[in-house]
Design a protein around this motif. Structure first.
Motif, PDB file in Angstrom:
ATOM      1  N   TYR A  81       5.918 -86.664  52.410  1.00 16.95           N
ATOM      2  CA  TYR A  81       7.147 -87.444  52.374  1.00 16.95           C
ATOM      3  C   TYR A  81       8.109 -86.870  51.355  1.00 16.95           C
ATOM      4  CZ  TYR A  81       4.408 -90.994  54.861  1.00 16.95           C
ATOM      5  OH  TYR A  81       3.630 -91.662  55.769  1.00 16.95           O
ATOM      6  N   TRP A  82       9.389 -86.999  51.683  1.00 10.46           N
ATOM      7  CA  TRP A  82      10.445 -86.552  50.782  1.00 10.46           C
ATOM      8  C   TRP A  82      11.436 -87.697  50.551  1.00 10.46           C
ATOM      9  CZ3 TRP A  82      10.890 -81.614  48.690  1.00 10.46           C
ATOM     10  CH2 TRP A  82      10.034 -80.643  49.211  1.00 10.46           C
ATOM     11  N   GLY A  83      11.996 -87.718  49.353  1.00  8.82           N
ATOM     12  CA  GLY A  83      13.084 -88.631  49.075  1.00  8.82           C
ATOM     13  C   GLY A  83      14.396 -88.018  49.523  1.00  8.82           C
ATOM     14  N   LYS A  84      15.480 -88.773  49.357  1.00 11.39           N
ATOM     15  CA  LYS A  84      16.793 -88.303  49.791  1.00 11.39           C
ATOM     16  C   LYS A  84      17.486 -87.444  48.751  1.00 11.39           C
ATOM     17  CE  LYS A  84      17.564 -92.104  53.001  1.00 11.39           C
ATOM     18  NZ  LYS A  84      18.445 -93.232  53.392  1.00 11.39           N
ATOM     19  N   GLY A  85      16.958 -87.429  47.545  1.00 11.30           N
ATOM     20  CA  GLY A  85      17.498 -86.576  46.509  1.00 11.30           C
ATOM     21  C   GLY A  85      18.469 -87.269  45.579  1.00 11.30           C
TER      22      GLY A  85
ATOM     23  N   GLN B 107       3.535 -95.900  56.138  1.00  7.97           N
ATOM     24  CA  GLN B 107       4.810 -95.231  55.879  1.00  7.97           C
ATOM     25  C   GLN B 107       5.156 -95.401  54.406  1.00  7.97           C
ATOM     26  OE1 GLN B 107       6.213 -93.542  58.271  1.00  7.97           O
ATOM     27  NE2 GLN B 107       8.063 -92.871  57.255  1.00  7.97           N
ATOM     28  N   VAL B 108       5.632 -94.352  53.801  1.00  6.77           N
ATOM     29  CA  VAL B 108       5.999 -94.353  52.387  1.00  6.77           C
ATOM     30  C   VAL B 108       7.479 -94.025  52.264  1.00  6.77           C
ATOM     31  CG1 VAL B 108       5.660 -93.194  50.183  1.00  6.77           C
ATOM     32  CG2 VAL B 108       3.685 -93.725  51.622  1.00  6.77           C
ATOM     33  N   GLN B 109       8.148 -94.739  51.409  1.00  8.76           N
ATOM     34  CA  GLN B 109       9.536 -94.428  51.080  1.00  8.76           C
ATOM     35  C   GLN B 109       9.610 -94.001  49.620  1.00  8.76           C
ATOM     36  OE1 GLN B 109       8.930 -97.755  52.508  1.00  8.76           O
ATOM     37  NE2 GLN B 109       8.955 -96.616  54.432  1.00  8.76           N
ATOM     38  N   LEU B 110      10.404 -92.984  49.368  1.00  4.88           N
ATOM     39  CA  LEU B 110      10.599 -92.476  48.015  1.00  4.88           C
ATOM     40  C   LEU B 110      12.055 -92.658  47.629  1.00  4.88           C
ATOM     41  CD1 LEU B 110       8.604 -89.133  48.356  1.00  4.88           C
ATOM     42  CD2 LEU B 110       7.779 -91.294  47.428  1.00  4.88           C
ATOM     43  N   ALA B 111      12.280 -93.207  46.454  1.00  6.57           N
ATOM     44  CA  ALA B 111      13.644 -93.435  45.988  1.00  6.57           C
ATOM     45  C   ALA B 111      13.818 -92.808  44.616  1.00  6.57           C
ATOM     46  CB  ALA B 111      13.939 -94.934  45.931  1.00  6.57           C
ATOM     47  N   GLU B 112      14.674 -91.789  44.561  1.00  6.04           N
ATOM     48  CA  GLU B 112      14.945 -91.113  43.291  1.00  6.04           C
ATOM     49  C   GLU B 112      16.131 -91.772  42.597  1.00  6.04           C
ATOM     50  OE1 GLU B 112      14.113 -87.620  46.295  1.00  6.04           O
ATOM     51  OE2 GLU B 112      15.281 -89.483  46.280  1.00  6.04           O
ATOM     52  N   SER B 113      16.150 -91.658  41.289  1.00  2.93           N
ATOM     53  CA  SER B 113      17.281 -92.119  40.501  1.00  2.93           C
ATOM     54  C   SER B 113      17.319 -91.339  39.202  1.00  2.93           C
ATOM     55  CB  SER B 113      17.179 -93.623  40.214  1.00  2.93           C
ATOM     56  OG  SER B 113      16.021 -93.904  39.452  1.00  2.93           O
TER      57      SER B 113
ATOM     58  N   ASP C 287      20.385 -75.260  36.133  1.00  2.97           N
ATOM     59  CA  ASP C 287      19.557 -76.384  36.581  1.00  2.97           C
ATOM     60  C   ASP C 287      20.322 -77.296  37.548  1.00  2.97           C
ATOM     61  OD1 ASP C 287      18.300 -76.576  33.252  1.00  2.97           O
ATOM     62  OD2 ASP C 287      17.255 -75.746  34.999  1.00  2.97           O
ATOM     63  N   THR C 288      21.596 -77.016  37.732  1.00  2.00           N
ATOM     64  CA  THR C 288      22.405 -77.815  38.648  1.00  2.00           C
ATOM     65  C   THR C 288      21.848 -77.717  40.065  1.00  2.00           C
ATOM     66  OG1 THR C 288      24.413 -77.599  37.328  1.00  2.00           O
ATOM     67  CG2 THR C 288      24.686 -78.065  39.684  1.00  2.00           C
ATOM     68  N   ALA C 289      21.552 -78.855  40.664  1.00  2.00           N
ATOM     69  CA  ALA C 289      20.951 -78.895  42.000  1.00  2.00           C
ATOM     70  C   ALA C 289      20.785 -80.348  42.421  1.00  2.00           C
ATOM     71  CB  ALA C 289      19.597 -78.202  41.999  1.00  2.00           C
ATOM     72  N   VAL C 290      20.413 -80.528  43.666  1.00  2.00           N
ATOM     73  CA  VAL C 290      19.929 -81.823  44.111  1.00  2.00           C
ATOM     74  C   VAL C 290      18.414 -81.826  43.914  1.00  2.00           C
ATOM     75  CG1 VAL C 290      19.694 -83.437  46.023  1.00  2.00           C
ATOM     76  CG2 VAL C 290      21.789 -82.093  45.774  1.00  2.00           C
ATOM     77  N   TYR C 291      17.920 -82.840  43.244  1.00  2.00           N
ATOM     78  CA  TYR C 291      16.500 -82.923  42.939  1.00  2.00           C
ATOM     79  C   TYR C 291      15.829 -83.922  43.888  1.00  2.00           C
ATOM     80  CZ  TYR C 291      17.051 -80.113  38.763  1.00  2.00           C
ATOM     81  OH  TYR C 291      17.291 -79.063  37.897  1.00  2.00           O
ATOM     82  N   TYR C 292      14.747 -83.460  44.493  1.00  2.65           N
ATOM     83  CA  TYR C 292      14.034 -84.254  45.478  1.00  2.65           C
ATOM     84  C   TYR C 292      12.622 -84.570  44.996  1.00  2.65           C
ATOM     85  CZ  TYR C 292      17.648 -82.595  48.698  1.00  2.65           C
ATOM     86  OH  TYR C 292      18.847 -82.306  49.315  1.00  2.65           O
ATOM     87  N   CYS C 293      12.192 -85.755  45.306  1.00  2.00           N
ATOM     88  CA  CYS C 293      10.831 -86.185  45.048  1.00  2.00           C
ATOM     89  C   CYS C 293      10.000 -85.951  46.308  1.00  2.00           C
ATOM     90  CB  CYS C 293      10.842 -87.671  44.683  1.00  2.00           C
ATOM     91  SG  CYS C 293       9.238 -88.404  44.357  1.00  2.00           S
ATOM     92  N   ARG C 294       8.759 -85.556  46.102  1.00  2.00           N
ATOM     93  CA  ARG C 294       7.866 -85.297  47.228  1.00  2.00           C
ATOM     94  C   ARG C 294       6.512 -85.919  46.947  1.00  2.00           C
ATOM     95  NH1 ARG C 294       5.808 -79.311  49.314  1.00  2.00           N
ATOM     96  NH2 ARG C 294       5.069 -79.953  51.374  1.00  2.00           N
ATOM     97  N   LEU C 295       5.931 -86.502  47.993  1.00  2.00           N
ATOM     98  CA  LEU C 295       4.584 -87.073  47.920  1.00  2.00           C
ATOM     99  C   LEU C 295       3.757 -86.487  49.050  1.00  2.00           C
ATOM    100  CD1 LEU C 295       3.621 -90.807  47.464  1.00  2.00           C
ATOM    101  CD2 LEU C 295       2.629 -89.473  49.301  1.00  2.00           C
ATOM    102  N   THR C 296       2.604 -85.953  48.712  1.00  2.00           N
ATOM    103  CA  THR C 296       1.707 -85.428  49.728  1.00  2.00           C
ATOM    104  C   THR C 296       0.351 -86.098  49.613  1.00  2.00           C
ATOM    105  OG1 THR C 296       1.078 -83.587  48.301  1.00  2.00           O
ATOM    106  CG2 THR C 296       2.863 -83.200  49.868  1.00  2.00           C
TER     107      THR C 296
ATOM    108  N   SER D 286       7.253 -96.552  47.582  1.00  2.00           N
ATOM    109  CA  SER D 286       6.955 -97.873  48.133  1.00  2.00           C
ATOM    110  C   SER D 286       6.332 -97.724  49.509  1.00  2.00           C
ATOM    111  CB  SER D 286       8.220 -98.724  48.217  1.00  2.00           C
ATOM    112  OG  SER D 286       9.189 -98.102  49.034  1.00  2.00           O
ATOM    113  N   GLY D 287       5.610 -98.767  49.934  1.00  2.00           N
ATOM    114  CA  GLY D 287       4.936 -98.690  51.213  1.00  2.00           C
ATOM    115  C   GLY D 287       3.497 -98.286  51.021  1.00  2.00           C
ATOM    116  N   SER D 288       2.761 -98.264  52.100  1.00  2.00           N
ATOM    117  CA  SER D 288       1.341 -97.941  52.021  1.00  2.00           C
ATOM    118  C   SER D 288       1.135 -96.440  52.031  1.00  2.00           C
ATOM    119  CB  SER D 288       0.609 -98.571  53.197  1.00  2.00           C
ATOM    120  OG  SER D 288       1.090 -98.038  54.413  1.00  2.00           O
ATOM    121  N   GLY D 289       0.013 -96.039  51.477  1.00  2.00           N
ATOM    122  CA  GLY D 289      -0.287 -94.625  51.488  1.00  2.00           C
ATOM    123  C   GLY D 289      -1.028 -94.191  50.247  1.00  2.00           C
ATOM    124  N   PHE D 290      -1.746 -93.138  50.377  1.00  2.00           N
ATOM    125  CA  PHE D 290      -2.500 -92.582  49.263  1.00  2.00           C
ATOM    126  C   PHE D 290      -1.946 -91.204  48.969  1.00  2.00           C
ATOM    127  CE2 PHE D 290      -5.999 -91.953  46.470  1.00  2.00           C
ATOM    128  CZ  PHE D 290      -6.349 -90.633  46.602  1.00  2.00           C
ATOM    129  N   SER D 291      -1.621 -90.971  47.739  1.00  2.00           N
ATOM    130  CA  SER D 291      -1.029 -89.692  47.399  1.00  2.00           C
ATOM    131  C   SER D 291      -2.024 -88.821  46.660  1.00  2.00           C
ATOM    132  CB  SER D 291       0.221 -89.889  46.553  1.00  2.00           C
ATOM    133  OG  SER D 291      -0.102 -90.411  45.300  1.00  2.00           O
TER     134      SER D 291
END
Length: 113
Positions: free
Chosen positions: A102-106, A1-7, A87-96, A25-30
């Motif tokens: 996986y997606w972050g919360k934005g 399981q992978v967790q993504l944290a944006e800032s 450019d105003t938006a919620v920006y999300y991180c993605r890992l495949t 964070s967490g295990s996984g290969f991207s």
């Protein structure tokens, strides 16, 4: 399981800059990591992706945004320059990876006076 944290999101004036970070964070290969965004009332769209040594950008951000990755820190960055109100938006991180997505919360970005 992978967790993504944006800032790094926030309020910035037009023409300003921000740098977003996404820590995995967490295990996984991207295979690929990237940034997507969703503006109010619009569909989520790709902003920039990085896979190995290759990068890909949406036409709307080419020349203004730069995506980079620090594998030692499991972190992907998005340097955003010359920001515009659109450019105003919620920006999300993605890992495949192999069979994973996986997606972050934005993190919200607002470009306004």
């Amino acid at each position: 399981q992978v967790q993504l944290a944006e800032s790094g999101g926030g309020l910035v004036q037009p023409g300003g800059s921000l740098r977003l970070s996404c820590v995995a964070s967490g295990s996984g290969f991207s295979i690929s990591m990237g940034w997507y965004r969703q503006a109010p009332g619009k569909q989520r769209e790709m902003v920039a992706t990085i896979s190995g040594g290759s990068t890909n950008y949406a036409d709307s951000v080419k020349g203004r945004f730069t995506v980079s990755r620090d594998n030692a820190k499991n972190t992907v960055y998005l340097q955003m320059n010359s920001l515009k109100p659109e450019d105003t938006a919620v920006y999300y991180c993605r890992l495949t990876g192999f069979g994973v997505d996986y997606w972050g919360k934005g993190t919200p970005v607002t470009v306004s006076l």
